[in-house]
Design a protein around this motif. Structure first.
Motif, PDB file in Angstrom:
ATOM      1  N   ILE A 173       3.304  40.618  20.952  1.00 13.94           N
ATOM      2  CA  ILE A 173       2.248  41.375  20.312  1.00 13.94           C
ATOM      3  C   ILE A 173       0.978  40.506  19.813  1.00 13.94           C
ATOM      4  N   GLY A 174       1.142  39.286  19.945  1.00 18.61           N
ATOM      5  CA  GLY A 174       0.268  38.492  19.158  1.00 18.61           C
ATOM      6  C   GLY A 174       0.301  38.437  17.872  1.00 18.61           C
ATOM      7  N   LEU A 175       1.261  38.451  17.253  1.00 21.15           N
ATOM      8  CA  LEU A 175       1.321  38.486  15.680  1.00 21.15           C
ATOM      9  C   LEU A 175       1.704  37.033  15.076  1.00 21.15           C
ATOM     10  N   ARG A 176       0.494  36.267  14.730  1.00 23.29           N
ATOM     11  CA  ARG A 176       0.864  34.715  14.405  1.00 23.29           C
ATOM     12  C   ARG A 176      -0.289  34.419  13.250  1.00 23.29           C
ATOM     13  N   GLY A 177      -0.083  33.542  12.603  1.00 23.25           N
ATOM     14  CA  GLY A 177      -0.924  33.216  11.320  1.00 23.25           C
ATOM     15  C   GLY A 177      -0.801  34.163  10.104  1.00 23.25           C
ATOM     16  N   SER A 178      -1.786  34.268   9.327  1.00 18.74           N
ATOM     17  CA  SER A 178      -1.613  35.192   8.059  1.00 18.74           C
ATOM     18  C   SER A 178      -2.035  36.599   8.358  1.00 18.74           C
ATOM     19  N   PHE A 179      -1.547  37.549   7.907  1.00 12.06           N
ATOM     20  CA  PHE A 179      -1.845  38.654   8.272  1.00 12.06           C
ATOM     21  C   PHE A 179      -1.426  39.652   6.911  1.00 12.06           C
ATOM     22  N   VAL A 180      -1.983  40.871   7.006  1.00 10.58           N
ATOM     23  CA  VAL A 180      -1.720  41.951   5.644  1.00 10.58           C
ATOM     24  C   VAL A 180      -0.660  43.116   6.641  1.00 10.58           C
ATOM     25  N   GLY A 181       0.264  43.108   5.857  1.00 12.53           N
ATOM     26  CA  GLY A 181       1.240  44.180   6.415  1.00 12.53           C
ATOM     27  C   GLY A 181       0.915  45.590   5.745  1.00 12.53           C
ATOM     28  N   VAL A 182       0.794  46.676   6.698  1.00 16.79           N
ATOM     29  CA  VAL A 182       0.630  47.879   6.261  1.00 16.79           C
ATOM     30  C   VAL A 182       1.531  48.957   6.915  1.00 16.79           C
ATOM     31  N   HIS A 183       2.220  49.765   5.886  1.00 14.08           N
ATOM     32  CA  HIS A 183       3.110  50.802   6.191  1.00 14.08           C
ATOM     33  C   HIS A 183       2.708  52.216   6.101  1.00 14.08           C
ATOM     34  N   ILE A 193      -5.856  44.565  14.747  1.00 15.76           N
ATOM     35  CA  ILE A 193      -4.494  45.339  14.151  1.00 15.76           C
ATOM     36  C   ILE A 193      -3.581  45.294  15.445  1.00 15.76           C
ATOM     37  N   VAL A 194      -2.385  44.757  15.037  1.00 18.14           N
ATOM     38  CA  VAL A 194      -1.247  44.554  16.033  1.00 18.14           C
ATOM     39  C   VAL A 194       0.065  45.666  15.552  1.00 18.14           C
ATOM     40  N   HIS A 195       0.516  45.905  16.516  1.00 15.69           N
ATOM     41  CA  HIS A 195       2.104  46.851  16.246  1.00 15.69           C
ATOM     42  C   HIS A 195       2.933  46.689  17.211  1.00 15.69           C
ATOM     43  N   ILE A 196       4.064  47.185  16.859  1.00 14.91           N
ATOM     44  CA  ILE A 196       5.179  47.136  18.092  1.00 14.91           C
ATOM     45  C   ILE A 196       4.941  48.327  19.325  1.00 14.91           C
ATOM     46  N   ASN A 197       4.916  47.798  20.366  1.00 15.99           N
ATOM     47  CA  ASN A 197       4.684  48.676  21.492  1.00 15.99           C
ATOM     48  C   ASN A 197       5.736  49.392  21.784  1.00 15.99           C
ATOM     49  N   SER A 236      -8.054  38.855   8.508  1.00 15.04           N
ATOM     50  CA  SER A 236      -8.693  39.928   9.548  1.00 15.04           C
ATOM     51  C   SER A 236      -7.290  40.462  10.543  1.00 15.04           C
ATOM     52  N   ARG A 237      -5.956  39.947  10.340  1.00 14.22           N
ATOM     53  CA  ARG A 237      -5.243  40.593  11.296  1.00 14.22           C
ATOM     54  C   ARG A 237      -4.323  41.524  10.227  1.00 14.22           C
ATOM     55  N   VAL A 238      -4.038  42.476  10.844  1.00 12.82           N
ATOM     56  CA  VAL A 238      -3.231  43.547  10.353  1.00 12.82           C
ATOM     57  C   VAL A 238      -1.979  43.978  11.040  1.00 12.82           C
ATOM     58  N   PHE A 239      -0.783  43.753  10.482  1.00  9.38           N
ATOM     59  CA  PHE A 239       0.260  44.521  11.338  1.00  9.38           C
ATOM     60  C   PHE A 239       0.541  45.891  10.670  1.00  9.38           C
ATOM     61  N   LEU A 240       0.669  46.844  11.610  1.00 13.19           N
ATOM     62  CA  LEU A 240       0.934  48.333  11.168  1.00 13.19           C
ATOM     63  C   LEU A 240       2.012  48.715  11.644  1.00 13.19           C
ATOM     64  N   ALA A 241       2.867  49.025  10.686  1.00 14.50           N
ATOM     65  CA  ALA A 241       4.089  49.556  10.949  1.00 14.50           C
ATOM     66  C   ALA A 241       4.183  50.872  10.461  1.00 14.50           C
ATOM     67  N   THR A 242       4.497  52.018  11.746  1.00 10.70           N
ATOM     68  CA  THR A 242       4.449  53.281  11.184  1.00 10.70           C
ATOM     69  C   THR A 242       5.100  54.218  12.397  1.00 10.70           C
ATOM     70  N   ASN A 267      15.841  35.661  16.989  1.00  9.76           N
ATOM     71  CA  ASN A 267      15.298  35.323  18.274  1.00  9.76           C
ATOM     72  C   ASN A 267      14.326  36.639  18.979  1.00  9.76           C
ATOM     73  N   LYS A 268      15.058  37.860  18.716  1.00  8.06           N
ATOM     74  CA  LYS A 268      14.366  38.998  19.389  1.00  8.06           C
ATOM     75  C   LYS A 268      12.948  39.144  18.538  1.00  8.06           C
ATOM     76  N   ILE A 269      13.099  38.792  17.140  1.00  7.51           N
ATOM     77  CA  ILE A 269      11.860  38.970  16.310  1.00  7.51           C
ATOM     78  C   ILE A 269      10.865  38.015  16.881  1.00  7.51           C
ATOM     79  N   ARG A 270      11.381  37.009  17.195  1.00  6.91           N
ATOM     80  CA  ARG A 270      10.304  35.849  17.973  1.00  6.91           C
ATOM     81  C   ARG A 270       9.671  36.180  19.058  1.00  6.91           C
ATOM     82  N   ARG A 271      10.326  36.718  19.927  1.00  4.01           N
ATOM     83  CA  ARG A 271       9.944  37.328  21.076  1.00  4.01           C
ATOM     84  C   ARG A 271       9.016  38.491  21.001  1.00  4.01           C
ATOM     85  N   VAL A 272       9.235  39.351  19.885  1.00  2.00           N
ATOM     86  CA  VAL A 272       8.320  40.525  19.608  1.00  2.00           C
ATOM     87  C   VAL A 272       7.095  40.022  19.120  1.00  2.00           C
ATOM     88  N   LYS A 273       7.231  39.190  18.240  1.00  2.00           N
ATOM     89  CA  LYS A 273       5.889  38.592  17.690  1.00  2.00           C
ATOM     90  C   LYS A 273       4.985  37.870  18.717  1.00  2.00           C
TER      91      LYS A 273
END
Length: 224
Positions: free
Chosen positions: A51-61, A124-128, A100-106, A42-48
């Protein structure tokens, strides 16, 4: 009832665990050990949603911080690469797979700022969160231990929470860019295999995925 377990990797040839090799065994093990609780889901769903993380995306660490200090002191670990090195590959992956969407984990706040400024064509989206807690050249495990012993103001729960949430969001990506000289990026790829049921497109900017430098036939240092 039948016991639930993952067969020992030592009992299976490296390249022949259900025809998936070592990465498949690790993915099965992670799926067994790291199934998130309902409250975390549920927490992951709220975070998504936040931050507007939806659809297909590339994950970058992008791992900097204490990892760069480790590389500086090591005789074998690759030196840290620039954010641009990661993002150039991420851009190519986006073009190749029409995303075109990138989730940036850093752990590097400046990485987020640079990526957004230098690649405006990417969403580019990320956790705030305040990433200053992660900026240190002192190994994170030592900082956490010292904090417990001295009562220093290090938010251990924040550090753990951010790492787990990033990981669980990365596993949903359709493609991945990271560095396989580090455990976290390899863990992210393995969790993606467990989540999707197949090995997704991936790129490592340094070492290939494998065991002790081995290159199984199902993996490669780049996606191309």
């Amino acid at each position: 009832a039948a016991a639930h377990y993952v067969p020992n990797a030592a009992d299976n040839p490296l390249y022949d665990f259900r025809s998936g090799g070592l990465i498949r065994w690790r993915a099965e093990l992670l799926a067994f050990l790291m199934h998130p609780r309902a409250d975390l889901v549920n927490k992951i769903r709220r975070v998504k949603n936040a931050i507007g993380l939806r659809g297909s995306f590339v994950g970058v660490h992008v791992r900097h911080g204490d990892s760069c200090r480790h590389a500086d002191l090591s005789s074998y670990r690759p030196l840290c690469r620039s954010v641009g090195d990661y993002m150039e590959v991420a851009k190519e992956v986006c073009e190749l797979y029409e995303m075109s969407r990138v989730f940036l984990a850093t752990d590097d706040a400046s990485a987020v700022e640079y990526a957004k400024a230098a690649y405006p064509e990417l969403d580019i989206v990320h956790i705030n969160m305040d990433r200053r807690e992660l900026e240190s050249d002192w190994f994170i495990e030592y900082r956490m231990q010292a904090a417990r012993e001295s009562g220093a103001n290090v938010d251990v729960e924040l550090l753990a929470d951010a790492s787990i949430i990033d990981l669980l969001l990365l596993r949903e990506a359709r493609a991945f860019v990271g560095e396989f000289s580090g455990h976290y990026s390899r863990l992210a790829l393995e969790m993606m295999v467990a989540y999707h049921g197949y090995v997704p497109p991936f790129a490592s900017i340094d070492a290939p995925y494998g065991l002790n430098g081995a290159m199984p036939p199902y993996a490669g240092p780049q996606i191309y």
